[in-house]
Design a protein around this motif. Structure first.
Motif, PDB file in Angstrom:
ATOM      1  N   GLY A  82      15.542  -2.251  17.745  1.00 28.61           N
ATOM      2  CA  GLY A  82      14.564  -1.248  18.195  1.00 28.61           C
ATOM      3  C   GLY A  82      13.771  -0.717  17.021  1.00 28.61           C
ATOM      4  N   LEU A  83      12.918   0.261  17.305  1.00 26.58           N
ATOM      5  CA  LEU A  83      12.099   0.892  16.269  1.00 26.58           C
ATOM      6  C   LEU A  83      11.804   2.320  16.704  1.00 26.58           C
ATOM      7  CD1 LEU A  83      10.395   0.572  13.639  1.00 26.58           C
ATOM      8  CD2 LEU A  83       8.457  -0.010  15.122  1.00 26.58           C
ATOM      9  N   GLN A  84      12.165   3.280  15.860  1.00 25.62           N
ATOM     10  CA  GLN A  84      11.933   4.686  16.180  1.00 25.62           C
ATOM     11  C   GLN A  84      10.731   5.286  15.443  1.00 25.62           C
ATOM     12  OE1 GLN A  84      15.544   3.695  15.862  1.00 25.62           O
ATOM     13  NE2 GLN A  84      15.023   3.414  18.013  1.00 25.62           N
ATOM     14  N   ALA A  85      10.364   4.714  14.289  1.00 24.50           N
ATOM     15  CA  ALA A  85       9.256   5.303  13.534  1.00 24.50           C
ATOM     16  C   ALA A  85       8.590   4.269  12.638  1.00 24.50           C
ATOM     17  CB  ALA A  85       9.737   6.484  12.689  1.00 24.50           C
ATOM     18  N   LEU A  86       7.324   4.502  12.370  1.00 21.39           N
ATOM     19  CA  LEU A  86       6.543   3.690  11.437  1.00 21.39           C
ATOM     20  C   LEU A  86       5.832   4.609  10.468  1.00 21.39           C
ATOM     21  CD1 LEU A  86       4.911   1.183  10.383  1.00 21.39           C
ATOM     22  CD2 LEU A  86       3.260   1.698  12.209  1.00 21.39           C
ATOM     23  N   VAL A  87       5.904   4.274   9.170  1.00 23.96           N
ATOM     24  CA  VAL A  87       5.079   4.935   8.166  1.00 23.96           C
ATOM     25  C   VAL A  87       4.044   3.922   7.693  1.00 23.96           C
ATOM     26  CG1 VAL A  87       4.997   6.172   5.984  1.00 23.96           C
ATOM     27  CG2 VAL A  87       7.016   6.372   7.447  1.00 23.96           C
ATOM     28  N   ASN A  88       2.791   4.150   8.080  1.00 27.63           N
ATOM     29  CA  ASN A  88       1.679   3.256   7.766  1.00 27.63           C
ATOM     30  C   ASN A  88       1.147   3.610   6.380  1.00 27.63           C
ATOM     31  OD1 ASN A  88       0.634   1.123   9.330  1.00 27.63           O
ATOM     32  ND2 ASN A  88       0.041   2.523  10.965  1.00 27.63           N
ATOM     33  N   ASN A  89       1.764   3.027   5.352  1.00 28.55           N
ATOM     34  CA  ASN A  89       1.474   3.437   3.977  1.00 28.55           C
ATOM     35  C   ASN A  89       0.653   2.425   3.183  1.00 28.55           C
ATOM     36  OD1 ASN A  89       2.092   4.826   1.283  1.00 28.55           O
ATOM     37  ND2 ASN A  89       3.101   2.840   1.024  1.00 28.55           N
ATOM     38  N   ALA A  90       0.671   1.154   3.552  1.00 35.70           N
ATOM     39  CA  ALA A  90       0.021   0.114   2.744  1.00 35.70           C
ATOM     40  C   ALA A  90      -1.464   0.417   2.542  1.00 35.70           C
ATOM     41  CB  ALA A  90       0.183  -1.247   3.409  1.00 35.70           C
ATOM     42  N   LEU A 123      -7.673   0.121   6.814  1.00 34.86           N
ATOM     43  CA  LEU A 123      -8.050   0.546   8.165  1.00 34.86           C
ATOM     44  C   LEU A 123      -7.555  -0.433   9.223  1.00 34.86           C
ATOM     45  CD1 LEU A 123      -9.493   2.753   9.747  1.00 34.86           C
ATOM     46  CD2 LEU A 123     -11.626   1.444   9.506  1.00 34.86           C
ATOM     47  N   THR A 124      -7.941  -1.703   9.089  1.00 37.36           N
ATOM     48  CA  THR A 124      -7.470  -2.692  10.064  1.00 37.36           C
ATOM     49  C   THR A 124      -5.955  -2.834   9.998  1.00 37.36           C
ATOM     50  OG1 THR A 124      -9.563  -3.899   9.893  1.00 37.36           O
ATOM     51  CG2 THR A 124      -7.688  -5.078  10.843  1.00 37.36           C
ATOM     52  N   GLY A 125      -5.388  -2.783   8.795  1.00 40.16           N
ATOM     53  CA  GLY A 125      -3.934  -2.885   8.663  1.00 40.16           C
ATOM     54  C   GLY A 125      -3.207  -1.755   9.361  1.00 40.16           C
ATOM     55  N   VAL A 126      -3.739  -0.541   9.241  1.00 40.50           N
ATOM     56  CA  VAL A 126      -3.144   0.611   9.930  1.00 40.50           C
ATOM     57  C   VAL A 126      -3.257   0.425  11.446  1.00 40.50           C
ATOM     58  CG1 VAL A 126      -3.395   3.091  10.371  1.00 40.50           C
ATOM     59  CG2 VAL A 126      -3.473   2.215   8.026  1.00 40.50           C
ATOM     60  N   PHE A 127      -4.414  -0.049  11.897  1.00 42.67           N
ATOM     61  CA  PHE A 127      -4.602  -0.314  13.326  1.00 42.67           C
ATOM     62  C   PHE A 127      -3.596  -1.337  13.837  1.00 42.67           C
ATOM     63  CE2 PHE A 127      -6.496  -3.547  16.157  1.00 42.67           C
ATOM     64  CZ  PHE A 127      -6.531  -2.816  17.341  1.00 42.67           C
ATOM     65  N   LEU A 128      -3.483  -2.480  13.143  1.00 44.29           N
ATOM     66  CA  LEU A 128      -2.602  -3.550  13.609  1.00 44.29           C
ATOM     67  C   LEU A 128      -1.139  -3.114  13.643  1.00 44.29           C
ATOM     68  CD1 LEU A 128      -4.158  -6.635  11.766  1.00 44.29           C
ATOM     69  CD2 LEU A 128      -4.268  -6.133  14.211  1.00 44.29           C
ATOM     70  N   CYS A 129      -0.689  -2.443  12.590  1.00 48.86           N
ATOM     71  CA  CYS A 129       0.711  -2.011  12.537  1.00 48.86           C
ATOM     72  C   CYS A 129       0.980  -0.874  13.523  1.00 48.86           C
ATOM     73  CB  CYS A 129       1.071  -1.586  11.119  1.00 48.86           C
ATOM     74  SG  CYS A 129       1.111  -2.950   9.931  1.00 48.86           S
ATOM     75  N   GLY A 130       0.028   0.055  13.641  1.00 47.64           N
ATOM     76  CA  GLY A 130       0.187   1.138  14.605  1.00 47.64           C
ATOM     77  C   GLY A 130       0.237   0.619  16.024  1.00 47.64           C
ATOM     78  N   GLY A 169     -11.369   6.901   8.569  1.00 51.77           N
ATOM     79  CA  GLY A 169     -11.034   6.191   9.799  1.00 51.77           C
ATOM     80  C   GLY A 169      -9.586   6.365  10.184  1.00 51.77           C
ATOM     81  N   VAL A 170      -8.697   6.349   9.194  1.00 50.86           N
ATOM     82  CA  VAL A 170      -7.270   6.569   9.461  1.00 50.86           C
ATOM     83  C   VAL A 170      -7.040   7.950  10.057  1.00 50.86           C
ATOM     84  CG1 VAL A 170      -5.022   6.904   8.346  1.00 50.86           C
ATOM     85  CG2 VAL A 170      -6.433   4.931   7.745  1.00 50.86           C
ATOM     86  N   ALA A 171      -7.722   8.955   9.520  1.00 47.79           N
ATOM     87  CA  ALA A 171      -7.580  10.317  10.055  1.00 47.79           C
ATOM     88  C   ALA A 171      -8.052  10.388  11.502  1.00 47.79           C
ATOM     89  CB  ALA A 171      -8.358  11.301   9.184  1.00 47.79           C
TER      90      ALA A 171
END
Length: 253
Positions: A82-90, A123-130, A169-171
């Motif tokens: 499973g997965l409970q949380a993601l930190v989009n840091n890259a 931006l795209t990386g945050v979108f894809l991982c999120g 964009g991330v914000a």
């Protein structure tokens, strides 16, 4: 959300803030799925977290590549259940002026590759991982938390057209996702660090470093552990969502 025994994915975990976050959460008992394109750095972070007693695994993922992201998150669920949380840091930086002008003539300009590489990762990386993380959280019906890393530079900063645009964009995505995903039990928030004492900053010339510190009312750089502690706060405070937390010592650009 309780951090202990929760499965938390962190992108860009091979160094800097990503490593500091991983080590902090390892100490709090999290089970860590760590992602980076830097295999050596990722391996070191995984080893550090394991030394702290945490269950930690590394995944080689280019966050700008849709197929790699989807495969990476599939493997995380297979390995952890499973997965409970993601930190989009890259994130990356490719700074430069939009135009360099000398004697009234344009001598150089920000290249399309400078622009696109930063947008792709930040931006795209945050979108894809999120998107991948939210999908898993919805499918399991357990909800979760997504923490995105923006920046003080989201307000605009000279020499950072690409970086500032990506972090703005991330914000914006953070607020949008918080509104869309709340009905599924998913909270989304962001952190906007100011000037932080990273390896890259430590290598700056003393006069440049001094100029950075002078922009901070507290007259010091932030520490990586202070950003990690903010991640901890967001994860554990179940009423935090849809906000960008400025952690900048009072600095404003």
């Amino acid at each position: 959300m309780k951090i202990a025994n929760s499965v938390i994915a962190i992108t860009g975990a091979g160094q800097g803030l990503g490593r500091a976050m991983a080590e902090h959460l390892a100490g709090a008992g999290a089970r860590l799925a760590l992602m980076d394109v830097n295999g050596d750095g990722l391996g070191e972070t995984v080893a550090h977290c394991q030394e702290l007693g945490a269950e930690a695994r590394g995944y080689s993922v280019n966050v700008a590549d849709e197929e790699q992201v989807e495969r990476g998150f599939t493997h995380i669920v297979e390995d952890f259940g499973g997965l409970q949380a993601l930190v989009n840091n890259a994130g990356i930086m490719r700074d430069g002026l939009l135009l360099k002008v000398k004697d009234g003539k344009v001598a150089d300009r920000m290249s399309l590759s400078q622009w696109q590489s930063v947008i792709d990762v930040n931006l795209t990386g945050v979108f894809l991982c999120g998107r991948a993380a939210a999908w898993l959280m919805v499918e399991t019906g357990q909800g979760g938390v997504i923490v995105n890393i923006s920046s003080l530079s989201r307000a605009g900063n000279m020499g950072q057209t690409n970086y500032s645009a990506s972090k703005a964009g991330v914000a914006a995505m953070t607020v949008t996702w918080a509104r869309e995903l709340a009905r599924h039990g998913i909270r989304v928030a962001a952190i906007a660090p100011g000037f932080i004492n990273t390896d890259m900053v430590a290598q700056m010339r003393p006069e440049i470093l001094d100029s950075l510190v002078k922009q901070v009312p507290l007259r010091r750089l932030g520490e990586q552990g202070e950003i990690a502690a903010t991640v901890d706060f967001i994860l554990q405070n179940d009423f935090v969502s849809g906000r960008v937390l400025d952690i900048d010592g009072g600095a404003r650009i």
